[in-house]
Design a protein around this motif. Structure first.
Motif, PDB file in Angstrom:
ATOM      1  N   UNK A 100      13.375 -16.164  10.528  1.00 30.16           N
ATOM      2  CA  UNK A 100      14.268 -15.584  11.662  1.00 30.16           C
ATOM      3  C   UNK A 100      14.752 -16.802  12.358  1.00 30.16           C
ATOM      4  N   UNK A 101      16.105 -17.101  12.478  1.00 29.69           N
ATOM      5  CA  UNK A 101      16.832 -18.204  13.151  1.00 29.69           C
ATOM      6  C   UNK A 101      17.869 -17.501  13.724  1.00 29.69           C
ATOM      7  N   UNK A 102      17.978 -18.340  15.026  1.00 29.44           N
ATOM      8  CA  UNK A 102      19.174 -17.599  15.844  1.00 29.44           C
ATOM      9  C   UNK A 102      20.655 -17.622  15.109  1.00 29.44           C
ATOM     10  N   UNK A 103      20.740 -18.630  14.230  1.00 28.31           N
ATOM     11  CA  UNK A 103      22.077 -18.448  13.664  1.00 28.31           C
ATOM     12  C   UNK A 103      22.185 -17.538  12.492  1.00 28.31           C
ATOM     13  N   UNK A 104      21.103 -17.208  11.791  1.00 31.13           N
ATOM     14  CA  UNK A 104      21.071 -16.216  10.830  1.00 31.13           C
ATOM     15  C   UNK A 104      20.354 -14.843  11.042  1.00 31.13           C
ATOM     16  N   UNK A 105      19.716 -14.996  11.955  1.00 30.94           N
ATOM     17  CA  UNK A 105      18.671 -13.589  11.893  1.00 30.94           C
ATOM     18  C   UNK A 105      17.839 -13.744  11.035  1.00 30.94           C
ATOM     19  N   UNK A 106      17.216 -12.413  10.799  1.00 27.16           N
ATOM     20  CA  UNK A 106      16.265 -12.531   9.799  1.00 27.16           C
ATOM     21  C   UNK A 106      16.853 -12.557   8.245  1.00 27.16           C
ATOM     22  N   UNK A 107      16.149 -13.538   7.306  1.00 25.95           N
ATOM     23  CA  UNK A 107      16.387 -13.661   6.049  1.00 25.95           C
ATOM     24  C   UNK A 107      15.194 -13.483   5.354  1.00 25.95           C
ATOM     25  N   UNK A 108      14.885 -12.895   4.190  1.00 23.51           N
ATOM     26  CA  UNK A 108      13.972 -12.717   3.247  1.00 23.51           C
ATOM     27  C   UNK A 108      14.016 -13.408   2.257  1.00 23.51           C
ATOM     28  N   UNK A 109      13.056 -14.074   1.737  1.00 26.87           N
ATOM     29  CA  UNK A 109      13.070 -14.930   0.582  1.00 26.87           C
ATOM     30  C   UNK A 109      12.037 -14.289  -0.425  1.00 26.87           C
ATOM     31  N   UNK A 110      12.143 -14.433  -1.703  1.00 25.25           N
ATOM     32  CA  UNK A 110      11.145 -13.679  -2.685  1.00 25.25           C
ATOM     33  C   UNK A 110      10.910 -14.733  -3.896  1.00 25.25           C
ATOM     34  N   UNK A 111       9.606 -14.439  -4.189  1.00 21.66           N
ATOM     35  CA  UNK A 111       9.458 -15.429  -5.572  1.00 21.66           C
ATOM     36  C   UNK A 111       9.705 -14.523  -6.715  1.00 21.66           C
ATOM     37  N   UNK A 112       9.602 -15.117  -7.817  1.00 17.59           N
ATOM     38  CA  UNK A 112       9.854 -14.523  -9.091  1.00 17.59           C
ATOM     39  C   UNK A 112       9.095 -13.307  -9.629  1.00 17.59           C
ATOM     40  N   UNK A 113       7.788 -13.419  -8.900  1.00 16.95           N
ATOM     41  CA  UNK A 113       6.855 -12.200  -9.466  1.00 16.95           C
ATOM     42  C   UNK A 113       5.874 -12.841 -10.468  1.00 16.95           C
ATOM     43  N   UNK A 114       4.638 -12.390 -10.215  1.00 18.38           N
ATOM     44  CA  UNK A 114       3.792 -12.545 -11.176  1.00 18.38           C
ATOM     45  C   UNK A 114       2.793 -11.380 -11.508  1.00 18.38           C
ATOM     46  N   UNK A 115       2.671 -11.119 -12.809  1.00 21.75           N
ATOM     47  CA  UNK A 115       2.069  -9.785 -13.336  1.00 21.75           C
ATOM     48  C   UNK A 115       0.524  -9.911 -13.022  1.00 21.75           C
ATOM     49  N   UNK A 116       0.137  -8.861 -12.517  1.00 21.41           N
ATOM     50  CA  UNK A 116      -1.487  -8.468 -12.528  1.00 21.41           C
ATOM     51  C   UNK A 116      -1.683  -7.090 -13.261  1.00 21.41           C
ATOM     52  N   UNK A 117      -2.612  -7.352 -14.092  1.00 20.30           N
ATOM     53  CA  UNK A 117      -3.089  -6.250 -15.038  1.00 20.30           C
ATOM     54  C   UNK A 117      -4.483  -6.090 -14.594  1.00 20.30           C
ATOM     55  N   UNK A 118      -4.799  -4.800 -14.620  1.00 20.15           N
ATOM     56  CA  UNK A 118      -6.266  -4.648 -14.378  1.00 20.15           C
ATOM     57  C   UNK A 118      -6.602  -3.429 -15.586  1.00 20.15           C
ATOM     58  N   UNK A 119      -7.567  -3.844 -16.473  1.00 17.89           N
ATOM     59  CA  UNK A 119      -8.027  -3.155 -17.555  1.00 17.89           C
ATOM     60  C   UNK A 119      -9.143  -2.069 -16.965  1.00 17.89           C
ATOM     61  N   UNK A 120      -9.400  -1.059 -17.507  1.00 14.69           N
ATOM     62  CA  UNK A 120     -10.247  -0.160 -17.329  1.00 14.69           C
ATOM     63  C   UNK A 120     -11.648  -0.250 -18.282  1.00 14.69           C
TER      64      UNK A 120
END
Length: 120
Positions: A100-120
């Motif tokens: 959050x900056x006075x000039x831009x307000x709120x800006x969200x940044x995101x990563x590319x994502x990482x897969x989590x797989x949990x097997x039963x």
């Protein structure tokens, strides 16, 4: 600008553990919150955990007591320690940074994502 690079996903058996990392590069000025979201197949994205610049944390009810979010300010890195993993934790996990900056307000940044797989 801020870039987020995630690591640490993978395949694990139910009851196991994984630790996700998210390294932020670029300007760290104005960073308010860093956190993790996830999106499971066929479901909407949901917030998993977040940590503020002051160190306050928040967790989804479904992960309380099992997941821990932490950060290393010197490295601009946030971690998600995931213990007692369940098959329903299977998802793509995304790192999020809110600035959050006075000039831009709120800006969200995101990563590319990482897969989590949990097997039963």
């Amino acid at each position: 600008q801020v870039q987020l690079v995630e690591s640490g996903g993978g395949l694990v058996q139910a009851g196991g553990s994984l630790r996700l990392s998210c390294a932020a590069s670029g300007s760290s000025f104005g960073i308010n919150v860093m956190g993790w979201y996830r999106r499971a197949p066929g479901k909407q994205r949901e917030s998993v955990a977040a940590i503020t610049s002051g160190g306050s944390t928040n967790y989804a009810d479904s992960v309380k007591g099992r997941f821990t979010i932490s950060k290393d300010n010197a490295k601009n890195t946030v971690y998600l320690q995931m213990n007692s993993l369940k098959p329903e934790d299977t998802a793509v996990y995304y790192c999020n940074l809110v600035r959050v900056l006075p000039t831009t307000g709120r800006v969200d940044y995101w990563g590319q994502g990482t897969q989590v797989t949990v097997s039963s």
